[in-house]
Design a protein around this motif. Sequence first.
Motif, PDB file in Angstrom:
ATOM      1  N   LYS A 182      37.029  40.756  17.920  1.00 30.87           N
ATOM      2  CA  LYS A 182      36.767  39.354  17.252  1.00 30.87           C
ATOM      3  C   LYS A 182      36.846  38.096  17.486  1.00 30.87           C
ATOM      4  N   SER A 183      37.213  37.265  17.668  1.00 31.36           N
ATOM      5  CA  SER A 183      37.250  36.071  18.485  1.00 31.36           C
ATOM      6  C   SER A 183      36.942  35.907  19.606  1.00 31.36           C
ATOM      7  N   VAL A 184      36.441  36.647  20.355  1.00 30.43           N
ATOM      8  CA  VAL A 184      34.790  35.513  21.092  1.00 30.43           C
ATOM      9  C   VAL A 184      33.703  36.989  20.482  1.00 30.43           C
ATOM     10  N   ARG A 185      33.252  38.181  20.789  1.00 28.13           N
ATOM     11  CA  ARG A 185      32.072  39.051  20.723  1.00 28.13           C
ATOM     12  C   ARG A 185      31.564  38.720  19.274  1.00 28.13           C
ATOM     13  N   ASP A 186      32.203  38.287  18.090  1.00 33.47           N
ATOM     14  CA  ASP A 186      32.214  38.484  16.671  1.00 33.47           C
ATOM     15  C   ASP A 186      31.777  36.875  16.349  1.00 33.47           C
ATOM     16  N   CYS A 187      32.647  35.591  17.532  1.00 34.64           N
ATOM     17  CA  CYS A 187      32.227  34.555  16.696  1.00 34.64           C
ATOM     18  C   CYS A 187      31.291  34.081  17.670  1.00 34.64           C
TER      19      CYS A 187
END
Length: 562
Positions: A543-548
């Motif tokens: 969530k915090s790396v890929r989705d951002c």
Amino acid sequence: MHCSTKALSLLQSVNPTTQVISKKIFPFFRAASKSRNPFDQSRNFFVRSAIAPINASAITFDRRALSAGQISAGNVPVWSGSGNCSLYSSSAKSGGPTIVATPQVCLQDVHTTLTIQGLDPSVPVTVRAQVSNDNGKKFCSHGQFVSSAAGTINLDTAESVGGSYTGVFPAGLLTTLGPAPGEFPYLRLYKKDPMQAWQINMTVHSGHHEVSNESPPDEVCSVLLTRLLMAPGVTRHPVRHGRVRGVMYMPPPQYGPAVGVVDMFGAVGGIMEFRAAMLASRGYAVLSLPFFAYDDLPSVPHTLELEYFEEACHYVMAQKNVIPDRCGMVSVSKSTDIALLLSTKVPQLTGVVCISVVHVSYDTNITYNGKLIVQGVKLGLEHMTTDEKGRLYPNAESIFSNFLRPGVEQAGMLRLVEASPECRYLIVAGSEDTWLCYMCVPYVQQYMERHGREQNLESIIYEGAGHIIEPPYGPHIIHTYQRVLPVYKEQVPKKVENPDDFEFPGGDHGYVTGVPVLFGGKPKETCDAQVDIWHRMQKFLDKSVRDCSPWYQAYLRKNNDN
């Protein structure tokens, strides 16, 4: 309980709303129907176990998309191979009892169910686990059971009435593995070489026996568990790039761009690669990054250059088939202050996991671009104490009164407000951590709230867990022998009668070396915390790396158009 009642009351006085997880933990699995990543399910590497020895060339990945509803605590990802395979094997006397392992060959983060069949009703048996580390040192555990009326024992549901643990504890034999009789009692069990699987021999013996140097009598059946830290297709690459040292683990390239992660351990020093290998087996590109006592790095962490860690992040993002504009970091104990500080200097670092978090830099000066940016808070030996076995750990009252006073932002506290607004933090600690990291959690919470960043933080205190919270089904490390401890010798703890019991290296750093250290925690509660944080951190990193990642979103749009 190694965490004193008074220490817990001090914690509650700081923040009475601190989240504490005490209920039974179940694994977190991503739901395919809600995921924005079409490659998510490539991490659920389902492999059926082949009968040992493993034929790695026959093992393949299955990318079947399963929803969370199809995956439960009783249907976890396991190894899946081609050909005729069995989920178990066992040896027994002809027509006698058998022990069934399901699965027998699997990744280390997968639970194995052990079932003993063919016993007489209501008979006592001892089940023993035995394994050797990479240096040939022996570790063992055992449980004492009584068979059911049907002559069976399922270790997921059966109660151990004695041995290394008591009660119902499905992973009890793995979690309580400790040095065998005659071995050095403070040995730490971990895999130095993740390319080699754990080979754990499970034996069943008639009657109730205690562990001794002699093998228990009356072995009736056995099974050899093979637990892998590296999935087939994962590759290992030693790194010596610029100033960066370490080992890079890459997942199979066919499953789409991977989330890049820098993985660090704490004051143990050197390099520990097993968590990086296990994360790569779940689809992440992971650099296992040492920062002292390795290769040509400093021998002790007296002064660290933040550029070293910054360069490591950029190295990971530059790898082929890795998301190039965002990365994550997993840190433990001594390295958590580095991870927190680095997030204020590297805007691409948008997901920071801190296990046994420390919110100030103890005993380490940190520089950036040649300037001192953090003056380490000096933690002297006068703030330490020992238990009746001579194991060192901090004095809670001394730490609280000198370093953790309510409402005080210490000079060494890291200014997370300077981090990118996109950066997210997952910080955890165990309530029975003798090194008091659970006291740091509410301070970070309060700091983020004061600066309007509380939505950027997820924090957990695991009730009953200790300081060392490793990937699932690793042993409970209640104590170990520390080669270098970033604690200064100024005064001797009251319980230490002979200061010569501690060895101190030469030079001007004055760190303690060669000392047994107490980490605390209960086995089952620590195991539950390991399982929970393992799946939680993967969801968090996605969530915090890929989705951002703007690059990744553009990648998805391009592939959807095609």
